[in-house]
Design a protein around this motif. Structure first.
Motif, PDB file in Angstrom:
ATOM      1  N   SER A 133       0.823  -1.219   0.000  1.00  0.00           N
ATOM      2  CA  SER A 133       0.000   0.000   0.000  1.00  0.00           C
ATOM      3  C   SER A 133       0.849   1.259   0.000  1.00  0.00           C
ATOM      4  O   SER A 133       0.318   2.355  -0.223  1.00  0.00           O
ATOM      5  CB  SER A 133      -0.926   0.002   1.225  1.00  0.00           C
TER       6      SER A 133
ATOM      7  N   SER B  34     -10.874  -1.770  -0.893  1.00  0.00           N
ATOM      8  CA  SER B  34     -10.099  -0.750  -1.593  1.00  0.00           C
ATOM      9  C   SER B  34     -10.620  -0.537  -3.015  1.00  0.00           C
ATOM     10  O   SER B  34     -10.716   0.604  -3.489  1.00  0.00           O
ATOM     11  CB  SER B  34      -8.627  -1.156  -1.628  1.00  0.00           C
TER      12      SER B  34
ATOM     13  N   ASN C  99      -6.584   3.882  -5.162  1.00  0.00           N
ATOM     14  CA  ASN C  99      -7.219   2.819  -4.386  1.00  0.00           C
ATOM     15  C   ASN C  99      -7.722   1.684  -5.275  1.00  0.00           C
ATOM     16  O   ASN C  99      -7.656   0.511  -4.880  1.00  0.00           O
ATOM     17  CB  ASN C  99      -8.380   3.390  -3.568  1.00  0.00           C
TER      18      ASN C  99
ATOM     19  N   PRO D 164      -7.257   0.505   1.520  1.00  0.00           N
ATOM     20  CA  PRO D 164      -7.491   1.922   1.178  1.00  0.00           C
ATOM     21  C   PRO D 164      -6.481   2.858   1.832  1.00  0.00           C
ATOM     22  O   PRO D 164      -6.089   2.676   2.988  1.00  0.00           O
ATOM     23  CB  PRO D 164      -8.909   2.187   1.691  1.00  0.00           C
TER      24      PRO D 164
END
Length: 762
Positions: free
Chosen positions: A125, A188, A387, A397
Motif C-alpha cells: 500500500s 479498496s 485505491n 485503502p
C-alpha cells in the motif's frame, strides 16, 4: 505590315471569342450553382472522394484534439513532467523522496497491523497507490500512502467481516490472513470506484459538507480509537474482537480487566521505543533549521530493534511477539470478490469521503502556500485510481499522511517526483530487503503508531479555542467526537454530518432581526440598537433579517416582524373584524325592527303604501350589503392606483377605518422589508410575504420591498407573486429609494390620541 495587318483582326476575333466563352461559362456556373440543393450536395458527398476525405480528416482532427485535451486533463503528469526544471527541483525531490520513504517503511508495517493485515501488505500500500498518484495527482506536496485513520477504519471492517477465520485457523498463517486480505483489497476497489465515479461526475464539492470542526473532531476520535487498538501490542494481551457501537468501550474494559496478564518484556520494549522516538522528534523540532533533513528516528528504531531482537533470539518463544515471515517480491493482481460488495458498500462510501476530505484539505493548504491551483475533481479521480489499482494488487485503502506531507515539503520537495522516488525505494525493500524485518517486535510498531498520533491528539485543545471563538462549532466538534467514540466510525460520521446540517437549519431559523434607522445626511441604514447615530425615519419602519426566508423560518420571520414593529397586528385585525361584525349585526337588527314597524303601518295604510315600503326596505338592504362588501375588502382593493395617487383611504368607507371604529392606529404609515439577505425564495416564503402585505394593509400600513437581487425577483415572478394588488411598484432597488417614495406617499397619521388602548407586542 501586311501580314501584321492581316493577322490583327483574326487575333482580335479569337480573343473576343475566348472572352465570350469564359463569360458564358462563368454565367452558366453561377446560374447552375443554386440548383445544387441539399440532396445534390449529399449525393456529391457520397460519390465524390475529395469531400468525404476532407470530412473524415476534419472529424479525425477534432477527435484527436478532444482526446488529447481529455488525456491531458486526467493525466496531469503529461503536462508538468515535460516542463520539469531538472536543475532547480531534482536535488530537492530526491532528498525529499528518500526522507518520505524512510518514514513510509515503518509506518507501512505498523499501519498494516492497525488494519488487521500482515505487514507486507502495508508495504504494498506504500508502493502501488503512491506511483499511481504520481501519474494522476495535481498536488505537488501531499504524500499518499498508509494513514492511521484509514487503517483503523479498514481494521474495523476486517474484524467485523472476518473474525471467524482468525479463530478457525490459528496455525496456518496463510489461511488465517486470506480472508482479511480479501476483504481489505475488495474494500479498496470499492472505495476507488466510489471516488472515481464521484470525480468524473464532478462531485468534488461533496466534501464541503464536512466542515473543519467536524473533520478535526472526527480525526481526534479516530486517533483515540487507534491508541486503544494498539494497547494489546503494548501490553502483550490477547483480546477478543469487538465491532459495532460501544466497541471501543468494551475494548478498554477488557484491557483493564486483563492488565495483570501483561508481559513485562513487551511493555519494556514498547516503553523504550516510545521514549526514544519522542526524544528524536523533539530533537528534530529543535534542530529543524540546522539539519538538512530530519533524523530518521523511526527507521533507526526499526533497524536497531530488529538487530537486538535477532541477536537475543526474541523470535524463539519469548514474551515479545515479533512480526514473523515477510514474503519477498510482488504479488500478482487478484480480482475483487464481488460477493462482498453488498456488505462493504456503506463502509466503502464512508472511507471514500473521509479519505478524500483529508487529502483535499491538506492539498489546499499546500496549494495556497506555494501558489498553484488544485483541481478537486481530478484529485478525487487520482485518489480513486490509486485505491482501485492498489486494491487489485491487494492493497488496503489509503489517503495522505499529514506527517509525511510536512516532511516532503520541509525537505525540499517540489513535485510528485519525490513520491515516485519514495515508491521506488519501497519497491526495493519489497523485492530484496523486506524479509530482514521478520524479527521486528510488534511492540515497536505499536510505539511508532502511538507516537505518530501526537499531532491528532493535540487537537483536543480545540475545545478551549472553540469555546472562545464559536460555540456552535464547538458543539459540532463535541458531537462528532462523542458519536465516533461511542458508535462505529461509519455511524459516527453519519451522525456528525446530519447533526451539522441540522445545526445549520436551526441557525437559519434564529437569525438576527432588526429595525433599521437612517444615518443622518446619508443613504445608509443600520440597526438602531447597535448604532446610536442611526434614527428611525418618522412614519416609516424598515425591517431586516440576516438570513434568507424559507419554509423553516417563514413563521419566525412574520412573528419577529410584528413584534419589532411594536404593534400587535393580529389583535388589532381581530378587534377590527369583531367591531365590523357587531356593527353589521346592529344594522340588521335595526332593519328588522324598521321592517316590522313598516309592516304594521302597511297593514293599516293599504296596498300602495305597502309597495312603497317594500321598495324602500329592499333599497336599504342592498345599500347595507354594499357597505358590508366594502368593509370586508377595505384597503386591499385597487392597491396599485390608490398607492400611486395617495387616495386609498378615501376609497374605503369612513365607517371601516380604524379611527372610525375607535381602534388605535399605528404610528407609522409605511413598512419597508429589506430583502437584501434573500438568496432564494420558496412557495412558503411567497405565501408569507403575501400574508404580510394583507395583514398590514388591514391596519392601514402600506408595505414595500427593497434590495431584492435579480434571481430573487425572477423567482417572485415565476411564483406569480405580483398581481393587481402587489405590483412591481412596491419593489425598489435600495432601502433609501423605498423610504423616499414612502415619505412622498404617506397614509394619514392620527392627530389626536386614540380612545382604545392597544397591547403592544412583547
Amino acid at each position: 505590315m501586311g501580314l501584321a495587318d492581316a493577322s490583327g483582326p483574326r487575333d482580335t476575333q479569337a480573343l473576343l471569342s475566348a472572352t465570350q466563352a469564359m463569360e458564358l461559362r462563368r454565367r452558366d456556373y453561377h446560374m447552375e450553382r443554386p440548383l445544387l440543393n441539399q440532396e445534390h450536395l449529399e449525393e456529391l458527398g457520397r460519390w465524390g472522394s475529395a469531400p468525404r476525405t476532407r470530412q473524415w480528416r476534419t472529424w479525425l482532427q477534432c477527435s484527436h484534439a478532444r482526446a488529447r485535451a481529455l488525456l491531458l486533463q486526467h493525466l496531469p503528469v503529461l503536462v508538468w513532467l515535460p516542463r520539469y526544471p531538472v536543475r532547480d527541483w531534482l536535488l530537492g525531490d530526491l532528498l525529499s523522496g528518500m526522507s518520505v520513504a524512510i518514514m513510509q517503511l515503518p509506518q507501512g508495517l505498523a499501519y498494516a497491523f492497525l488494519a488487521g493485515l500482515p505487514p507486507v501488505f502495508g508495504l504494498y500500500s506504500s508502493f502501488y497507490p503512491v506511483f499511481v498518484y504520481f501519474l494522476f495527482g495535481t498536488s505537488r506536496h501531499i504524500s499518499v500512502g498508509t494513514f492511521a485513520v484509514m487503517s483503523v477504519m479498514v481494521g474495523s471492517v476486517t474484524e467485523s467481516l472476518a473474525p471467524q477465520t482468525l479463530n478457525d485457523s490459528p496455525i496456518n498463517e496463510t489461511t488465517r490472513d486470506a480472508d482479511p486480505v480479501q476483504v481489505a483489497s475488495t474494500l479498496s476497489v470499492l472505495v476507488g470506484l466510489f471516488q472515481v465515479g464521484l470525480g468524473l461526475i464532478h462531485f468534488g464539492f461533496l466534501v464541503t459538507y464536512l466542515s473543519e470542526p467536524l473533520v478535526r473532531g472526527y480525526t481526534t476520535a479516530a486517533a483515540v480509537q487507534v491508541f486503544v487498538s494498539q494497547l494489546k501490542y503494548v501490553f502483550g494481551l490477547h483480546l477478543s474482537s469487538h465491532s459495532g457501537p460501544l466497541s471501543l468501550i468494551y475494548t478498554v474494559l477488557e484491557v483493564c480487566r486483563k492488565l495483570p496478564q501483561s508481559k513485562v518484556g513487551t511493555v519494556v520494549t514498547a516503553a523504550v521505543a516510545g521514549v526514544v522516538l519522542v526524544v528524536v522528534k523533539l530533537l528534530n523540532d529543535k534542530l529543524q533549521r540546522q539539519l538538512p533533513m530530519p533524523i530518521p528516528g523511526e527507521l533507526l528504531m526499526l533497524i536497531g530493534a530488529t538487530g537486538i531482537s535477532y541477536g537475543i533470539g526474541l523470535r524463539d518463544g519469548s514474551e515479545v511477539d515479533v512480526v514473523g515471515n515477510i514474503s519477498a517480491g510482488l504479488v500478482p493482481p487478484v480480482a475483487p470478490n464481488t460477493q462482498l460488495f453488498s456488505k462493504l458498500v456503506g463502509s466503502a462510501f464512508t472511507i471514500a469521503v473521509v479519505g478524500f476530505a483529508i487529502a483535499i484539505s491538506l492539498g489546499k493548504i499546500f496549494a495556497l502556500r506555494h501558489g498553484y491551483r488544485l483541481d478537486s475533481n481530478q484529485e478525487l479521480v487520482a485518489l480513486g485510481l490509486s485505491n482501485l489499482i492498489g486494491g487489485i494488487f491487494q492493497c488496503f485503502p489509503v489517503s495522505c499522511s499529514m506527517s509525511r506531507s510536512l516532511v516532503q515539503e520541509s525537505t525540499g520537495g517540489n513535485s510528485q517526483v519525490a513520491g515516485a522516488i519514495s515508491s521506488l525505494f519501497i519497491l526495493l525493500i519489497i523485492v530484496k530487503l523486506g524479509e530482514l524485518f521478520r524479527d521486528l517486535p510488534k511492540a515497536v510498531l505499536a510505539a511508532i503508531v502511538i507516537v505518530n498520533l501526537k499531532g491528532m491528539l493535540r487537537q483536543l485543545s480545540d475545545v478551549c479555542s472553540l469555546w472562545k471563538a464559536n460555540r456552535a462549532d464547538l458543539l459540532i466538534w463535541l458531537v462528532t467526537f462523542a458519536a465516533t467514540i461511542l458508535l462505529n466510525m461509519d455511524l459516527g460520521l453519519m451522525v456528525a454530518v446530519v447533526f451539522s446540517l441540522l445545526l445549520v437549519v436551526v441557525r437559519t431559523q434564529m437569525p438576527h432581526y432588526s429595525i433599521l434607522g437612517q444615518v443622518p445626511d446619508t443613504d445608509i441604514y443600520r440597526d438602531v440598537t447597535e448604532y446610536s447615530e442611526a434614527k428611525e425615519v418618522p412614519g416609516v419602519k424598515v425591517f431586516r433579517s440576516s438570513a434568507t426566508v424559507y419554509f423553516a423560518n417563514a413563521d419566525f420571520y412574520s412573528d419577529a416582524l410584528k413584534q419589532r414593529c411594536g404593534v400587535d397586528v393580529d389583535f388589532l385585525i381581530s378587534q377590527k373584524k369583531k367591531l365590523l361584525k357587531k356593527r353589521e349585526q346592529l344594522k340588521l337588527k335595526q332593519l328588522q325592527k324598521e321592517e316590522k314597524l313598516q309592516k304594521q303601518a302597511a297593514s293599516s295604510k293599504g296596498a300602495s303604501v305597502s309597495i312603497n315600503v317594500n321598495t324602500s326596505l329592499e333599497d336599504m338592504r342592498s345599500n347595507n350589503v354594499e357597505d358590508c362588501k366594502v368593509m370586508q375588502v377595505g384597503p386591499r382593493d385597487k392597491m396599485e392606483d390608490a398607492t400611486a395617487n395617495g387616495q386609498e383611504d378615501s376609497k374605503a368607507p369612513d365607517g371601516s377605518t380604524l379611527k372610525a371604529l375607535g381602534l388605535p392606529q399605528p404610528d407609522f404609515h409605511s413598512l419597508i422589508l429589506d430583502l437584501g439577505a434573500l438568496s432564494f425564495v420558496d412557495t412558503v416564503c411567497l405565501k408569507s410575504l403575501k400574508n404580510i402585505f394583507h395583514d398590514f394593509r388591514e391596519i392601514e400600513v402600506e408595505v414595500y420591498m427593497a434590495a431584492c437581487h435579480s434571481p430573487v425577483v425572477s423567482q417572485l415572478e415565476a411564483g406569480h407573486f405580483f398581481d393587481a394588488s402587489i405590483t412591481k411598484k412596491h419593489l425598489f432597488a435600495s432601502v433609501h429609494d423605498a423610504v423616499t417614495f414612502a415619505l412622498q406617499h404617506p397614509r394619514p397619521v392620527p392627530d389626536s390620541p386614540v380612545s382604545v388602548s392597544l397591547p403592544l407586542a412583547r
